[in-house]
Design a protein around this motif. Sequence first.
Motif: not given
Length: 134
Positions: A1-2, A84-85, A115-116, A131-132
């Motif tokens: 994920m990361i 992140v995707a 988006p975060v 996380l962006e």
Amino acid sequence: MIGRLNHIAIVVPDLGKATKQYEDLFGAVVSLPQNLDDHGVTVVFIELPNTKIELLTPLGINSPIEKFLERNPSGGIHHICYEVADISKAKSVLIEKGARIIGDGEVKIGAHGKPVIFLHPKEFNGTLIELEEL
Ligand code: CO
């Protein structure tokens, strides 16, 4: 994920002084300050070959970083941001596994217009993680 490390954010008590230090001591190219009224911060960006550093200082009253600066008068590392995707997917997986999202739990538009979400530092070794989606 990361994914990649997007940036490290450092809260500073004096943005002009911190900018000058990065320019004079490190030879860094520092952007002009931007006032982000919605986020209650003034920010400059330093582009490094492999990531970015953001220097943040409070803007206006009730800035979300005011308390941080009270606890850390000389400044300090505030958060780190991973890419992140798919932020909605990342959010649901993390919540399912016991992570807590800061605020009302909704995905927000962050300081870069992307988006975060922010994850509570308690579950992450005392580190505030952003996380962006990128
Ligand atoms: Co950030």
